[in-house]
Design an enzyme around this catalytic site. Structure first.
Site, PDB file in Angstrom:
ATOM      1  N   HIS A 522       0.821  -1.204   0.000  1.00 60.12           N
ATOM      2  CA  HIS A 522       0.000   0.000   0.000  1.00 60.12           C
ATOM      3  C   HIS A 522       0.859   1.260   0.000  1.00 60.12           C
ATOM      4  O   HIS A 522       0.943   1.971   1.001  1.00 60.12           O
ATOM      5  CB  HIS A 522      -0.941  -0.002   1.204  1.00 60.12           C
ATOM      6  CG  HIS A 522      -1.762  -1.250   1.297  1.00 60.12           C
ATOM      7  ND1 HIS A 522      -2.232  -1.768   2.478  1.00 60.12           N
ATOM      8  CD2 HIS A 522      -2.192  -2.107   0.336  1.00 60.12           C
ATOM      9  CE1 HIS A 522      -2.916  -2.868   2.244  1.00 60.12           C
ATOM     10  NE2 HIS A 522      -2.899  -3.102   0.960  1.00 60.12           N
ATOM     11  N   VAL A 523       1.490   1.528  -1.111  1.00 59.24           N
ATOM     12  CA  VAL A 523       2.237   2.779  -1.251  1.00 59.24           C
ATOM     13  C   VAL A 523       1.294   3.811  -1.874  1.00 59.24           C
ATOM     14  O   VAL A 523       0.495   3.481  -2.745  1.00 59.24           O
ATOM     15  CB  VAL A 523       3.507   2.605  -2.100  1.00 59.24           C
ATOM     16  CG1 VAL A 523       4.569   1.880  -1.307  1.00 59.24           C
ATOM     17  CG2 VAL A 523       3.214   1.843  -3.387  1.00 59.24           C
TER      18      VAL A 523
END
Lengths: 592, 239
Positions: A522-523
């Site tokens: 989850h960047v």
């Protein structure tokens, strides 16, 4: 790849870069209105191949350990430095986060957790300043409101949940708190389209404990794993989840995971106004600075080796989070972010997540970790977002806490009590003794933007096509270290109360950022949205401030990352953008 | 470590010496000779190594026999196919650097930066064998395969912590980030890759393997022993 050798193709109405979840949802809204739409995807298909069929689909070494479905880091990776004073180093083996490739993108190999972010999450600066005073936000925390409200997104969350057959239990139906759901969620108009997944034994222990000992309100993880056969509004079908434990990092062989390649692209490819062009690696945008318009998309056809310019009346960047930023920086569209002055926008507010977990060991309980789906999790939100009082805590943010049991895959998911030897007879004994009797309690910690966490183009390293790699200047800063310490301590307290005979090391997320450890994919950030052109790349309607016919969608537009998975807001923003682009197609101009 | 392990090691050492003296290319993993706990008959043992030299094979065989001694839980590491697995992985795409970014400039990093050497995994693995044998010579005047099980175990501990005199080689990175993952993969990957022979490690822990259609089992066996784990099913069983 010079433009002189680049073939110029006929113009299309809408050209979308990337063939993943966001692109598929934007395209759905456009094609339904009969608007010509072309998607350029760098990879191929994963339906029908070894990755999606028994028995090869269940090969942990091939798909999970060796990252068989992921972006090939030999072709393109990212570089990292933890501060501007360091030299960057490439992540030579992509491990910390795992971008996808191919039709469906990272949403093929996702686990399926699908949250709506509650209303205060989209206006955090306002929320914190009103609740705790203006001085509560540190000067180096570049939090900003999104300029989008939950109420605007709610119909799109609702639509996405129906399209993907999301399973779960409502916690707030039109303002009425619902037993069994998450009481902290924002009001929803409708119940989830499908019932929750079956709970795991570990989830039961967690649920009973937090209800009894702490009075918390546990809820089943909202899931894109279909508990029953399901037909979506487009007539696309999901099979029933088999709880096989090969979900995240795998293609679902039972068609029971909500993914773009099951629910979106097969439908899209039946529509006359839609084209999906595979094996097209986008190398740039043709930008006319004087008119502030993008003429088209440059790409390399990986099947033929030819270079093309694909003109588009409207161009949408819907590639992986980091790719959106890289393309804008390479094309020189928008002012790059400068941490020294705090000015500029492209690359700003890169965020990750401060995830942590503790292994728990129950000698007398059969937890059978292999009986699981990607989202068989039982969670609480009491310590997430601003659901609790942060006064005097010295940090902002939080995370969900819970027991996610998604697999008992034996290479990667075995757990052993602290002090166990790492090999030999006693190691084997411990594996035999504990395999079926462990789980982990974990926290998905938020990550707020920091002035020194940002993206730019690496000056030294290039990809296989000779273009600069994207450079991450990132570390976990003081706020996130405190968030992680706080939520990890809550995990420890709950784990103790659950009656575990042993607890693994209580290690919160720490600095320096360790590129070897998988910490979730989850960047976010880099092309953030906002109401002020001086502090954001795209408008709240995802229109680029400096290029009227260019739109950007995906988690790259998030102005911060929360303690919930990002897919829900990505999907809602993409569906809304699709509707906006219908309007734009009919009457081009600045969208309001 | 009990006496039967030592005698088993002695037998292998004898074979190895004899084979090397005769100039044979490799030492074949010998089929299980009824080791205690060897309940499942092992499939026919694959013959020969693809990328290990005889010296390298001797090192890896000694390594897997220390890390997985024959006992009442499993056969020894050689008979479990662990050395064979490592050889095949290092000889194949993984060992050649598949998915590994291998462009310069080459800068030293800290451990948290991950692997930063311009060597393929196969080259790094073999460089480590050489360095480890040197370290064993310095400490024991014998190379790794000639150490007793206890001595070898202590050397592996030292490699894992990097606690060695004058370390000119990154033993900790070599052992923890390459050798040890290959060891656990060899134990727990599908037997189609050559390790986990006879699904012995899956049986040991109660992993059911595949295909796992658990829609009903999820409720029926929640909190109960799962009978489907015995025997486990591998890719071969569905091929």
């Amino acid at each position: 790849m010079g433009s002189s050798r680049m073939k110029i193709l006929p113009e299309r109405a809408v050209v979308i870069v990337g063939g993943g979840l966001a692109a598929g949802l934007v395209a759905r809204q456009l094609v339904r209105q009969g608007i010509d739409t072309l998607v350029l995807e760098r990879g191929g298909d994963s339906r029908g191949g070894a990755e999606s069929k028994i028995p090869s689909q269940r090969d942990e070494l091939r798909w999970d350990t060796r990252h068989g479905l992921m972006q090939d880091g030999a072709l393109e990776t990212y570089t990292l430095r933890r501060s501007r004073s360091e030299a960057s180093l490439p992540m030579r083996r992509l491990s910390a986060f795992l971008p996808g490739t191919g039709v469906g993108g990272a949403a093929n190999h996702w686990g399926g957790q699908t949250f709506r972010w509650n209303d205060h999450n989209l206006a955090l600066r306002t929320r914190f300043e009103q609740r705790y005073g203006r001085s509560v936000i540190p000067a180096d925390m570049t939090l900003q409101d999104w300029g989008v409200t939950y109420v605007e997104l709610e119909p799109y969350h609702d639509l996405f949940e129906k399209l993907f057959g999301i399973s779960g239990k409502a916690g707030n139906l039109r303002g009425q708190i619902q037993p069994g759901g998450n009481p902290f969620e924002a009001p929803r108009q409708n119940e989830y389209p499908q019932r929750p997944l079956e709970i795991t034994e570990a989830g039961l222990i967690f649920k009973e404990t937090v209800e009894r000992e702490f009075g918390f309100k546990p809820y089943p993880s909202p899931a894109a794993n279909s508990p029953d056969p399901y037909v979506n509004p487009d007539g696309m079908r999901l099979g029933a989840c088999q709880y096989c434990g090969h979900c995240e990092r795998f293609i679902c062989e039972a068609n029971a995971k909500g993914t773009p390649e099951v629910l979106l692209y097969p439908w899209l490819e039946q529509q006359p106004k839609f084209e999906l062009r595979r094996h097209c690696h986008v190398t740039g945008l043709d930008f006319d600075r004087s008119s502030g318009r993008v003429r088209g998309v440059q790409y390399l056809d990986l099947a033929t080796g030819e270079s093309f310019l694909q003109p588009g009346a409207t161009v949408v960047l819907a590639a992986f989070t980091l790719t959106n930023t890289r393309i804008l920086l390479s094309a020189g569209i928008g002012r790059p972010y400068d941490p020294e002055s705090g000015t500029g926008v492209v690359g700003k507010n890169f965020c990750y997540q401060a995830n942590s977990g503790i292994a728990l060991f129950f000698p007398n309980r059969w937890l059978n970790p292999f009986l699981a789906a990607g989202c068989t999790g039982t969670l609480i939100d009491e310590f997430n977002d601003d659901n609790f009082d942060h006064a005097g805590l010295g940090f902002l943010g939080g995370g969900y806490i819970g027991v996610n049991v998604s697999s008992g895959r034996p290479i990667g998911q075995r757990r052993l009590p602290p002090g166990t030897p790492r090999w030999g007879t006693r190691w084997k004994q411990a594996n035999a003794e504990w395999y079926a009797h462990t789980c982990a309690i974990g926290a998905q910690g938020s990550c707020y933007p920091h002035r020194e966490n940002f993206l730019d183009l690496d000056p030294d390293y290039t990809d296989a096509y000779g273009q600069p790699l994207l450079r991450l200047t990132f570390d976990f800063r003081e706020n996130e270290l405190k968030v992680s310490a706080f939520v990890t301590e809550k995990c420890r307290q709950i784990g103790r109360a659950m009656g575990a005979a042993h607890l693994g090391p209580v290690s919160s997320r720490t600095a320096p950022f360790d590129t070897r450890l998988y910490q979730g994919s989850h960047v976010t950030g880099g092309t953030i949205l906002g109401a002020d052109p001086g502090t954001s790349v795209v408008s709240p309607r995802l229109q680029h401030w400096d290029a009227e016919n260019l739109f950007v969608v995906g988690a790259s537009v998030f102005a911060h990352n929360s303690g919930h998975n990002p897919t829900g807001p990505v999907a809602a923003l993409a569906l809304r953008l699709g509707d906006d682009l219908v309007r734009y197609h009919q009457k081009p101009g600045r969208l309001t | 470590m009990n006496s039967s392990d030592v005698s088993s090691r002695g037998r292998r050492a004898f074979f190895r010496t004899a084979v090397l003296a005769a100039g044979a290319a490799t030492l074949n993993p010998t089929p299980s000779q009824g080791a205690p706990g060897d309940a499942t008959p092992a499939p026919a043992a694959p013959v020969g190594y693809l990328c290990f030299s005889p010296d390298e094979a001797a090192f890896v065989e000694a390594l897997v026999e220390v890390m997985c001694p024959a006992d009442d839980l499993t056969p020894g590491g050689i008979d479990c196919g662990l050395a064979y697995f490592m050889d095949r992985q290092l000889a194949g795409p993984f060992g050649k650097g598949d998915r590994l970014y291998r462009r310069g400039p080459w800068r030293p990093g800290r451990p948290e930066d991950g692997y930063q050497l311009p060597l393929t995994p196969e080259q790094f693995f073999k460089a480590g064998i050489k360095a480890a044998n040197q370290a064993c010579l310095a400490a024991h005047r014998r190379q790794f395969p000639e150490l007793t099980a206890e001595e070898a175990d202590r050397m592996l501990q030292a490699f894992s912590t990097g606690d060695l005199k004058a370390p000119v080689f990154g033993f900790s990175e070599w052992f923890n980030d390459l050798v040890y993952p290959l060891f656990t993969q060899a134990c727990f990957a599908d037997p189609i890759y050559g390790g986990n022979r006879g699904k012995v490690f899956w049986s040991l822990i109660g992993y059911p393997g595949l295909p796992a259609v658990n829609g009903l089992n999820m409720v029926k066996y929640r909190g109960k022993p799962y009978p489907g784990a015995h025997p486990p099913k591998s890719i071969e069983d569905f091929s």
